[in-house]
Design a protein around this motif. Structure first.
Motif, PDB file in Angstrom:
ATOM      1  N   TYR A  57      -2.155  -3.919   3.988  1.00 22.29           N
ATOM      2  CA  TYR A  57      -2.436  -3.750   2.564  1.00 22.29           C
ATOM      3  C   TYR A  57      -3.765  -4.433   2.272  1.00 22.29           C
ATOM      4  N   GLY A  58      -4.701  -3.676   1.754  1.00 20.77           N
ATOM      5  CA  GLY A  58      -5.994  -4.224   1.370  1.00 20.77           C
ATOM      6  C   GLY A  58      -6.139  -4.221  -0.137  1.00 20.77           C
ATOM      7  N   LEU A  59      -7.315  -4.571  -0.578  1.00 20.01           N
ATOM      8  CA  LEU A  59      -7.606  -4.659  -2.008  1.00 20.01           C
ATOM      9  C   LEU A  59      -7.329  -3.344  -2.718  1.00 20.01           C
ATOM     10  N   LEU A  60      -6.572  -3.426  -3.780  1.00 20.60           N
ATOM     11  CA  LEU A  60      -6.320  -2.285  -4.663  1.00 20.60           C
ATOM     12  C   LEU A  60      -6.659  -2.710  -6.084  1.00 20.60           C
ATOM     13  N   ASN A  61      -7.139  -1.758  -6.905  1.00 23.45           N
ATOM     14  CA  ASN A  61      -7.470  -2.128  -8.277  1.00 23.45           C
ATOM     15  C   ASN A  61      -6.850  -1.227  -9.331  1.00 23.45           C
ATOM     16  N   SER A  62      -6.149  -0.192  -8.941  1.00 24.74           N
ATOM     17  CA  SER A  62      -5.459   0.668  -9.900  1.00 24.74           C
ATOM     18  C   SER A  62      -4.036   0.143 -10.103  1.00 24.74           C
ATOM     19  N   PRO A  63      -3.637  -0.134 -11.338  1.00 27.01           N
ATOM     20  CA  PRO A  63      -2.291  -0.672 -11.578  1.00 27.01           C
ATOM     21  C   PRO A  63      -1.167   0.173 -10.968  1.00 27.01           C
ATOM     22  N   ILE A  64      -1.294   1.476 -11.022  1.00 26.62           N
ATOM     23  CA  ILE A  64      -0.262   2.345 -10.445  1.00 26.62           C
ATOM     24  C   ILE A  64      -0.197   2.174  -8.930  1.00 26.62           C
ATOM     25  N   GLN A  65      -1.362   2.104  -8.279  1.00 22.86           N
ATOM     26  CA  GLN A  65      -1.397   1.949  -6.825  1.00 22.86           C
ATOM     27  C   GLN A  65      -0.943   0.542  -6.405  1.00 22.86           C
ATOM     28  N   ILE A  66      -1.282  -0.460  -7.211  1.00 16.88           N
ATOM     29  CA  ILE A  66      -0.837  -1.826  -6.940  1.00 16.88           C
ATOM     30  C   ILE A  66       0.683  -1.887  -6.978  1.00 16.88           C
ATOM     31  N   ASP A  67       1.274  -1.298  -8.007  1.00 23.58           N
ATOM     32  CA  ASP A  67       2.735  -1.286  -8.114  1.00 23.58           C
ATOM     33  C   ASP A  67       3.371  -0.567  -6.929  1.00 23.58           C
ATOM     34  N   ALA A  68       2.781   0.549  -6.509  1.00 19.08           N
ATOM     35  CA  ALA A  68       3.317   1.297  -5.364  1.00 19.08           C
ATOM     36  C   ALA A  68       3.250   0.461  -4.092  1.00 19.08           C
ATOM     37  N   ALA A  69       2.123  -0.222  -3.857  1.00 13.94           N
ATOM     38  CA  ALA A  69       1.986  -1.071  -2.663  1.00 13.94           C
ATOM     39  C   ALA A  69       2.968  -2.234  -2.721  1.00 13.94           C
ATOM     40  N   ARG A  70       3.164  -2.806  -3.883  1.00 12.85           N
ATOM     41  CA  ARG A  70       4.120  -3.915  -4.015  1.00 12.85           C
ATOM     42  C   ARG A  70       5.538  -3.452  -3.710  1.00 12.85           C
ATOM     43  N   MET A  72       6.282  -1.008  -1.662  1.00 13.42           N
ATOM     44  CA  MET A  72       6.315  -0.810  -0.210  1.00 13.42           C
ATOM     45  C   MET A  72       6.496  -2.159   0.497  1.00 13.42           C
ATOM     46  N   ALA A  73       5.786  -3.179   0.041  1.00 12.09           N
ATOM     47  CA  ALA A  73       5.910  -4.512   0.638  1.00 12.09           C
ATOM     48  C   ALA A  73       7.305  -5.081   0.406  1.00 12.09           C
ATOM     49  N   LYS A  74       7.837  -4.820  -0.760  1.00  8.55           N
ATOM     50  CA  LYS A  74       9.190  -5.284  -1.090  1.00  8.55           C
ATOM     51  C   LYS A  74      10.209  -4.662  -0.133  1.00  8.55           C
ATOM     52  N   ALA A  75       9.995  -3.389   0.207  1.00  4.57           N
ATOM     53  CA  ALA A  75      10.884  -2.708   1.149  1.00  4.57           C
ATOM     54  C   ALA A  75      10.801  -3.323   2.542  1.00  4.57           C
ATOM     55  N   LYS A  76       9.662  -3.971   2.841  1.00  7.27           N
ATOM     56  CA  LYS A  76       9.494  -4.661   4.124  1.00  7.27           C
ATOM     57  C   LYS A  76      10.001  -6.110   4.045  1.00  7.27           C
ATOM     58  N   GLY A  77      10.510  -6.513   2.878  1.00  3.73           N
ATOM     59  CA  GLY A  77      11.099  -7.839   2.739  1.00  3.73           C
ATOM     60  C   GLY A  77      10.161  -8.912   2.249  1.00  3.73           C
ATOM     61  N   GLY A  78       9.077  -8.534   1.603  1.00  2.00           N
ATOM     62  CA  GLY A  78       8.139  -9.549   1.147  1.00  2.00           C
ATOM     63  C   GLY A  78       7.387  -9.145  -0.096  1.00  2.00           C
ATOM     64  N   GLU A  79       6.361  -9.924  -0.388  1.00  2.00           N
ATOM     65  CA  GLU A  79       5.548  -9.698  -1.573  1.00  2.00           C
ATOM     66  C   GLU A  79       4.067  -9.751  -1.212  1.00  2.00           C
ATOM     67  N   ILE A  80       3.280  -9.057  -2.012  1.00  2.00           N
ATOM     68  CA  ILE A  80       1.812  -9.092  -1.891  1.00  2.00           C
ATOM     69  C   ILE A  80       1.259  -9.356  -3.292  1.00  2.00           C
ATOM     70  N   PRO A  81       1.481 -10.565  -3.801  1.00  2.00           N
ATOM     71  CA  PRO A  81       1.221 -10.845  -5.208  1.00  2.00           C
ATOM     72  C   PRO A  81      -0.233 -10.705  -5.637  1.00  2.00           C
ATOM     73  N   ASP A  82      -1.175 -10.981  -4.752  1.00  2.00           N
ATOM     74  CA  ASP A  82      -2.579 -10.958  -5.159  1.00  2.00           C
ATOM     75  C   ASP A  82      -3.353  -9.808  -4.515  1.00  2.00           C
ATOM     76  N   VAL A  83      -2.682  -8.698  -4.247  1.00  2.00           N
ATOM     77  CA  VAL A  83      -3.343  -7.560  -3.604  1.00  2.00           C
ATOM     78  C   VAL A  83      -4.503  -7.026  -4.451  1.00  2.00           C
ATOM     79  N   SER A  84      -4.488  -7.306  -5.721  1.00  2.00           N
ATOM     80  CA  SER A  84      -5.587  -6.861  -6.592  1.00  2.00           C
ATOM     81  C   SER A  84      -6.745  -7.860  -6.629  1.00  2.00           C
ATOM     82  N   ARG A  85      -6.605  -8.981  -5.929  1.00  2.00           N
ATOM     83  CA  ARG A  85      -7.650 -10.002  -5.936  1.00  2.00           C
ATOM     84  C   ARG A  85      -8.068 -10.411  -4.525  1.00  2.00           C
ATOM     85  N   LEU A  86      -7.761  -9.606  -3.534  1.00  2.00           N
ATOM     86  CA  LEU A  86      -8.140  -9.947  -2.161  1.00  2.00           C
ATOM     87  C   LEU A  86      -9.652  -9.934  -2.019  1.00  2.00           C
ATOM     88  N   ARG A  87     -10.162 -10.798  -1.155  1.00  2.00           N
ATOM     89  CA  ARG A  87     -11.593 -10.881  -0.907  1.00  2.00           C
ATOM     90  C   ARG A  87     -11.933 -10.087   0.343  1.00  2.00           C
TER      91      ARG A  87
END
Length: 129
Positions: A57-70, A72-87
């Motif tokens: 999972y890399g940087l995303l900036n669209s709220p809809i895409q961020i929610d979709a990636a989150r 997907m990560a949740k289904a893998k048993g975790g969270e990606i809380p700052d996917v919209s702020r990755l450097r």
């Protein structure tokens, strides 16, 4: 496969959707690794990430895409809380059976010479192998 959502969209079926889904579900048993890349995880058929042993999972900036990636990560048993702020060089990686973990990588993972090889250099290297 870049822009994977065009090959295996979540909505309507395209001419190649069935074969792409079959490839994604069968590839591993033949030792074939596949990379499906998209900036639009919401538009990707759910069987693609469902069959993926490893997800990045890399940087995303669209709220809809961020929610979709989150999701997907949740289904893998975790969270990606700052996917919209990755450097630059930061990603989340979810290996098979593992929750996503943040990693930092060099910006260039391979050596790139100042100029491309000439045709003669390519042929010489091919002959040497």
């Amino acid at each position: 496969m870049d822009e994977a959502q065009t090959l295996a969209p979540s909505g309507t079926m395209t001419a190649c959707t069935q074969s792409t889904l079959a490839l994604a579900s069968q590839a591993r048993k033949y030792g074939l690794g596949l990379v499906f890349a998209t900036q639009a995880p919401k538009g990707l058929h759910n069987r693609i990430p469902g069959n993926a042993a490893t997800q990045f999972y890399g940087l995303l900036n669209s709220p809809i895409q961020i929610d979709a990636a989150r999701e997907m990560a949740k289904a893998k048993g975790g969270e990606i809380p700052d996917v919209s702020r990755l450097r630059s060089g930061e990603f989340y990686v979810a290996a098979e059976g593992e929750a996503p973990q943040k990693v930092r990588t060099p910006l260039c993972l391979s050596h790139h010479p100042k100029s491309p090889l000439t045709n003669e250099e390519v042929l010489a290297r091919a002959r040497a192998r």
